[in-house]
Design an enzyme around this catalytic site. Sequence first.
Site, short mmCIF file in Angstrom:
data_model
loop_
_atom_site.label_atom_id
_atom_site.label_comp_id
_atom_site.label_asym_id
_atom_site.label_seq_id
_atom_site.Cartn_x
_atom_site.Cartn_y
_atom_site.Cartn_z
N ASP A 1 -0.99 3.37 -1.87
CA ASP A 1 -2.16 3.22 -2.74
C ASP A 1 -1.87 3.77 -4.14
O ASP A 1 -1.06 4.68 -4.30
CB ASP A 1 -3.35 3.97 -2.11
CG ASP A 1 -4.67 3.52 -2.69
OD1 ASP A 1 -4.72 2.45 -3.33
OD2 ASP A 1 -5.68 4.25 -2.50
N HIS B 1 1.52 -3.21 -9.50
CA HIS B 1 1.97 -3.86 -8.26
C HIS B 1 3.47 -4.18 -8.34
O HIS B 1 4.20 -4.05 -7.36
CB HIS B 1 1.17 -5.14 -8.00
CG HIS B 1 -0.29 -4.89 -7.75
ND1 HIS B 1 -0.74 -3.89 -6.92
CD2 HIS B 1 -1.41 -5.50 -8.23
CE1 HIS B 1 -2.07 -3.90 -6.89
NE2 HIS B 1 -2.50 -4.86 -7.68
N LEU C 1 16.50 -0.21 10.90
CA LEU C 1 15.08 0.14 10.73
C LEU C 1 14.16 -1.04 11.04
O LEU C 1 14.38 -2.16 10.58
CB LEU C 1 14.86 0.57 9.27
CG LEU C 1 13.42 0.85 8.87
CD1 LEU C 1 13.01 2.26 9.27
CD2 LEU C 1 13.21 0.67 7.38
C1 IPE Z 1 -5.76 0.29 1.14
O1 IPE Z 1 -5.92 0.49 -0.20
C2 IPE Z 1 -5.06 -1.01 1.40
C3 IPE Z 1 -3.67 -1.06 0.99
C4 IPE Z 1 -2.95 -0.08 0.54
C5 IPE Z 1 -3.06 -2.35 1.15
P1 IPE Z 1 -7.26 0.06 -0.97
O2 IPE Z 1 -7.06 0.45 -2.37
O3 IPE Z 1 -7.58 -1.34 -0.68
O4 IPE Z 1 -8.34 0.99 -0.24
P2 IPE Z 1 -9.75 1.49 -0.76
O5 IPE Z 1 -10.49 0.32 -1.28
O6 IPE Z 1 -9.48 2.50 -1.82
O7 IPE Z 1 -10.38 2.12 0.45
C1 IPE Z 2 -2.44 -0.46 -3.62
O1 IPE Z 2 -2.77 -0.12 -4.92
C2 IPE Z 2 -1.94 -1.88 -3.50
C3 IPE Z 2 -2.89 -2.81 -2.83
C4 IPE Z 2 -3.98 -2.49 -2.22
C5 IPE Z 2 -2.52 -4.22 -2.86
P1 IPE Z 2 -4.20 -0.44 -5.52
O2 IPE Z 2 -4.18 -1.79 -6.14
O3 IPE Z 2 -5.26 -0.23 -4.49
O4 IPE Z 2 -4.31 0.66 -6.65
P2 IPE Z 2 -5.58 1.53 -7.05
O5 IPE Z 2 -6.07 2.18 -5.80
O6 IPE Z 2 -6.59 0.59 -7.62
O7 IPE Z 2 -5.06 2.51 -8.03
MG MG Z 3 -6.38 1.37 -3.96
#
Ligand code: IPE
Ligand code: IPE
Ligand code: MG
Length: 231
Positions: free
Chosen positions: A12, A29, A123
């Site tokens: 995240d 990303h 892995l």
């Molecule tokens: C969780 O992250 C999903 C992934 C890392 C793929 P999100 O950013 O979607 O989760 P929330 O919305 O903060 O709970």
């Molecule tokens: C995690 O990073 C990647 C995905 C969920 C695809 P986020 O896109 O959720 O990044 P934040 O949480 O908005 O910083």
């Molecule tokens: Mg996120």
Amino acid sequence: MTLPVHVAIIMDGNGRWAKKRSLPRTFGHKKGVKTIKKIVKAASSLGIKVLTLYAFSTENWRRPKSEIKALMVLLKYFLSKEIGELNKEGVKLRLLGDLSRFSEDIKIEIKKACDLTCNNTGLNLNIALNYGARQEILQAFEKMLKQGIKKPTESILSSFLYTEGQPDPDLLIRTSGEFRISNFLLWQIAYSEIYIVDKLWPDFSKKDLESAIINFQSRQRRFGGVVLEKQ
Ligand code: IPE
Ligand code: IPE
Ligand code: MG
């Protein structure tokens, strides 16, 4: 010191990483994919047997179309271009999630990448894509009903999950300081040790993974029992 056999990571913070630099979220990303490669190699060299990465949730479709499109482009790039190098490292790829929702060209790349790595013995890399734990459990029940299983046991249910045949995660890491599970592996993490780190996923390094493992090694896992003190 025991090494966790299965490490699962909620990757995240890509969006916040980009925002901090006044860049569009998609740049986060892109950097996040580089981190994936680095951490897969690190986990492999540390001797971890299973690494599960949460890449796209069933709820992530709620994001703006343009962000989803960019994520799909990166996914295709990862499956077609990066997998060759991971294949050389002996990585065996498995995807967790409902893959039916992806476009045909991505489905083709998924199949190619899985076929390429299916005989590898290094892995085990699970990538959770269009993954939601509730969806996973529901589809398991649907399959069990279809097969006439009226009395599921824990092990029967486990065998219908996407992680079938693999041990449950010993260690669950979430980056970016968020204290939630976000519909990830709800069944499998019943007794996982949880480690939350403030670092955003694009900044997560091999050193951070090692710190998480060292922290894991200091935990006393009891699985509901008691640890008897030596007399
Ligand atoms: C969780 O992250 C999903 C992934 C890392 C793929 P999100 O950013 O979607 O989760 P929330 O919305 O903060 O709970
Ligand atoms: C995690 O990073 C990647 C995905 C969920 C695809 P986020 O896109 O959720 O990044 P934040 O949480 O908005 O910083
Ligand atoms: Mg996120």
